[in-house]
Enzyme design. Structure first.
Site, PDB file in Angstrom:
ATOM      1  N   ASP A 173       0.638  -1.145   0.444  1.00 20.05           N
ATOM      2  CA  ASP A 173      -0.370   0.166   0.364  1.00 20.05           C
ATOM      3  C   ASP A 173       0.956   1.221  -0.253  1.00 20.05           C
ATOM      4  O   ASP A 173       2.327   1.084   0.794  1.00 20.05           O
ATOM      5  CB  ASP A 173      -0.935  -0.032   1.138  1.00 20.05           C
TER       6      ASP A 173
ATOM      7  N   GLU B 244       0.176  -0.955   5.575  1.00 19.16           N
ATOM      8  CA  GLU B 244       1.199  -0.257   6.784  1.00 19.16           C
ATOM      9  C   GLU B 244       0.970   0.933   6.548  1.00 19.16           C
ATOM     10  O   GLU B 244       1.390   1.665   7.995  1.00 19.16           O
ATOM     11  CB  GLU B 244       2.396  -1.019   5.662  1.00 19.16           C
TER      12      GLU B 244
ATOM     13  N   HIS C  28     -23.183  30.613   7.238  1.00 20.54           N
ATOM     14  CA  HIS C  28     -22.702  32.088   6.684  1.00 20.54           C
ATOM     15  C   HIS C  28     -21.372  32.662   8.137  1.00 20.54           C
ATOM     16  O   HIS C  28     -22.677  32.730   8.740  1.00 20.54           O
ATOM     17  CB  HIS C  28     -23.904  32.540   6.163  1.00 20.54           C
TER      18      HIS C  28
ATOM     19  N   ARG D  21       5.629  10.380  17.815  1.00 19.52           N
ATOM     20  CA  ARG D  21       7.050   9.332  17.503  1.00 19.52           C
ATOM     21  C   ARG D  21       7.910   9.048  18.404  1.00 19.52           C
ATOM     22  O   ARG D  21       7.660   9.645  19.427  1.00 19.52           O
ATOM     23  CB  ARG D  21       7.933  10.086  16.668  1.00 19.52           C
TER      24      ARG D  21
HETATM   25  C1  LIG Z   1       8.997   4.315   7.178  1.00 17.95           C
HETATM   26  C2  LIG Z   1       8.110   3.674   6.417  1.00 17.95           C
HETATM   27  N1  LIG Z   1       8.731   3.534   4.856  1.00 17.95           N
HETATM   28  C3  LIG Z   1       7.120   4.356   6.657  1.00 17.95           C
HETATM   29  O1  LIG Z   1       6.616   4.728   6.176  1.00 17.95           O
HETATM   30  N2  LIG Z   1       6.049   3.968   7.768  1.00 17.95           N
HETATM   31  C4  LIG Z   1       5.455   4.919   8.242  1.00 17.95           C
HETATM   32  C5  LIG Z   1       4.296   3.955   9.416  1.00 17.95           C
HETATM   33  C6  LIG Z   1       3.156   4.760   9.421  1.00 17.95           C
HETATM   34  C7  LIG Z   1       2.925   5.076  10.609  1.00 17.95           C
HETATM   35  N3  LIG Z   1       1.493   5.328  11.284  1.00 17.95           N
HETATM   36  C8  LIG Z   1       0.788   5.414   9.570  1.00 17.95           C
HETATM   37  N4  LIG Z   1       2.069   4.905   9.481  1.00 17.95           N
HETATM   38  C9  LIG Z   1       5.397   6.072   9.025  1.00 17.95           C
HETATM   39  O2  LIG Z   1       6.641   6.081   8.966  1.00 17.95           O
HETATM   40  O3  LIG Z   1       4.426   6.818   8.593  1.00 17.95           O
HETATM   41 ZN   LIG Z   2       5.690   5.117   4.385  1.00 12.72          ZN
HETATM   42 ZN   LIG Z   3       6.732   2.079   4.347  1.00  5.35          ZN
END
Ligand SMILES: C[C@H](N)C(=O)N[C@@H](Cc1c[nH]cn1)C(=O)O
Ligand SMILES: [Zn+2]
Ligand SMILES: [Zn+2]
Length: 477
Positions: free
Chosen positions: A100, A166, A228, A343
């Site tokens: 994806d 993912e 509005h 993060r």
């Molecule tokens: C590092 C990897 N290619 C990636 O892009 N992971 C995503 C995973 C993610 C976390 N929440 C939604 N998608 C990222 O690090 O954003």
């Molecule tokens: Zn990604």
């Molecule tokens: Zn990725």
């Protein structure tokens, strides 16, 4: 060492154009997991992968994960699992990737159609998913094909696990991996994931850490419908005003997280760890090149790397329901939903992070004294991961990098997240290595995502070479 590699490398060069065609076909399928209407395209992409793997002689299964929880009108895309070879005298390597991609629209500012692979005269192959993660996933298939056509014995048994969710929280995958750990994945000796990026554009790396990601929505609502602003402005408490004020109190301009308790959860920096950053091949110019600006927060590379790898960050992503089209529309949105994520790093626990966020967001909203209503929830969370690079899996990858790129790789951590990494490590109890293909300028998740032809073709050589060195590496190395 690995004497048949030269024949394999030569075959990869011979097949380079057909490998690019394979990537072109994959990029043409807009497999955006986050967009409901494109979910069938994600499923089509899974079928494409399945057909490609079957054509290469792999035994393939599309494992259904059922409906998306809470959104039962949507099918989850299948996990494509495949096996190539089952020789008990060979090691078995499990590779993971995702098919994806992030959303992409021409109007976002792409210079080319996002779902048409466009190769320029510098060999930059633009297209959504080129580097994240279709190029690396196809790299494994390319490696199989080049071995077959070169008549070189495939050095290991290869197990493959490719998911289609993912970029949307890997829904359903943790349970699948746990259930298959003693079944489909039973004989895996180690795991390799190619789904991150070099720190710069010249020096390859092996990655042993990832940040986690807790993703949130915060919804503010009030009026029964959009209003509005001339008629009602000044007479009604506006949801967007409240939301912006809440979101503005999550993080400051220098990236400091303002949610109490979050920074206290971070593992202290040791002298040993501090000493690692100086030797990493990374410059502030690498950062500026990837940013396309000089708007970095920190003046030096050590602080920048630490901020990316070992400290948490909070990013604001967008507001659903807000007017965002060009031009001026004098509307007061009735309901707006802000999106942000944190993060996470050692030793942050996702549940504790949620607790701190929910309390703080509700407290801040309460202090506004608004008559509107606020809801905050966690969309998904993925845990951080830090492993030991002292394992034969990493040693083999290091040798492969030296053979293909002629330099020793840097050992890096990654600021992004691949939630299943820790799941594989915990469920299979095997070492996991991250072996990136793309570079820092690939603009994953951004407009004009690309993968350099050189990284794709040499990266395909690297994946194959890694499997040869894995086959030779003694246990315990
Ligand atoms: C590092 C990897 N290619 C990636 O892009 N992971 C995503 C995973 C993610 C976390 N929440 C939604 N998608 C990222 O690090 O954003
Ligand atoms: Zn990604
Ligand atoms: Zn990725």
């Amino acid at each position: 060492m690995a004497p048949q590699l030269d024949a394999y490398f030569k075959q990869v060069d011979t097949l380079a154009e057909s490998f690019i065609e394979r990537l072109r076909k994959a990029v043409a399928i807009p497999s955006v997991s986050a967009e409901d209407e494109r979910r069938p395209e994600v499923i089509r992409m899974g079928k494409f992968l399945q057909a490609e793997l079957e054509a290469l002689g792999c035994s393939v299964e599309a494992r259904e994960l059922g409906k998306e929880p809470q959104r039962e009108h949507l099918d989850l895309p299948p996990v494509i699992v495949a096996r190539y070879g089952s020789d008990s005298k060979k090691r078995t390597i499990l590779v993971y990737g995702h098919y994806d991609v992030q959303p992409a629209n021409l109007e976002d500012g792409w210079a080319t159609q996002p779902f048409e692979l466009t190769v320029d005269d510098k060999g930059r192959m633009f297209g959504r998913g080129s580097t994240d993660d279709k190029g690396p996933v196809l790299g494994w298939l390319n490696a199989i094909e080049a071995h077959q056509k070169a008549g070189v014995d495939f050095p290991v048994n290869l197990l493959m696990c490719f998911e289609g969710m993912e970029e949307y929280g890997s829904e359903g995958l943790d349970d699948f991996i746990a259930a298959e750990a003693d079944k489909y994945f039973k004989d895996a000796d180690a795991v390799c994931i190619s789904d991150n990026y070099w720190l710069g554009t010249e020096k390859p790396c092996l990655t042993y850490g990832l940040r986690g990601c807790n993703y949130y929505s915060v919804e503010v609502s009030g009026p029964g419908q959009d209003l509005h602003s001339g008629v009602f402005g000044g007479t009604v408490q506006e949801p967007m005003t409240d939301l912006v004020r809440v979101m503005a109190q999550l993080v400051d301009t220098d990236g400091k997280i303002l949610v109490p308790g979050i920074n206290e959860m971070v593992a202290p920096l040791t002298d040993d760890e501090k000493a690692l950053y100086g030797d990493i091949a990374f410059t502030m110019d690498n950062l500026y090149e990837s940013l396309g600006s000089k708007t970095g927060i920190f003046p030096d590379k050590e602080k920048t790397l630490m901020a990316r790898w070992r400290y948490p960050s909070l990013s604001l992503h967008g507001i659903e329901g807000a007017f965002s089209a060009p031009g001026g529309k004098t509307v007061i949105p009735a309901k707006v939903t802000g999106k942000f994520s944190i993060r996470t790093v050692p030793n942050m626990e996702p549940a504790k992070v949620n607790e701190a966020v929910f309390k703080y967001v509700n407290d801040v909203f309460k202090k506004l004294g608004s008559k509107n209503s606020l809801k905050v929830w966690n969309n998904h969370d993925g845990r951080w991961w830090v492993a030991s690079p002292n394992h034969w899996n990493f040693t083999a990858a290091g040798k492969a990098v030296e053979r293909v790129w002629g330099v020793k790789p840097d050992l890096t951590r990654e600021g992004g997240s691949i939630p299943v990494t820790l799941t594989f490590e915990e469920s299979l109890k095997k070492n996991v290595l991250l072996l990136p293909m793309g570079s820092s300028t690939d603009a994953a998740h951004s407009i004009n995502e690309k993968l350099d032809r050189r990284n794709y073709i040499e990266g395909t050589k690297l994946l194959g070479a890694y499997l040869h060195y894995v086959a030779e590496e003694p246990t315990g190395a």
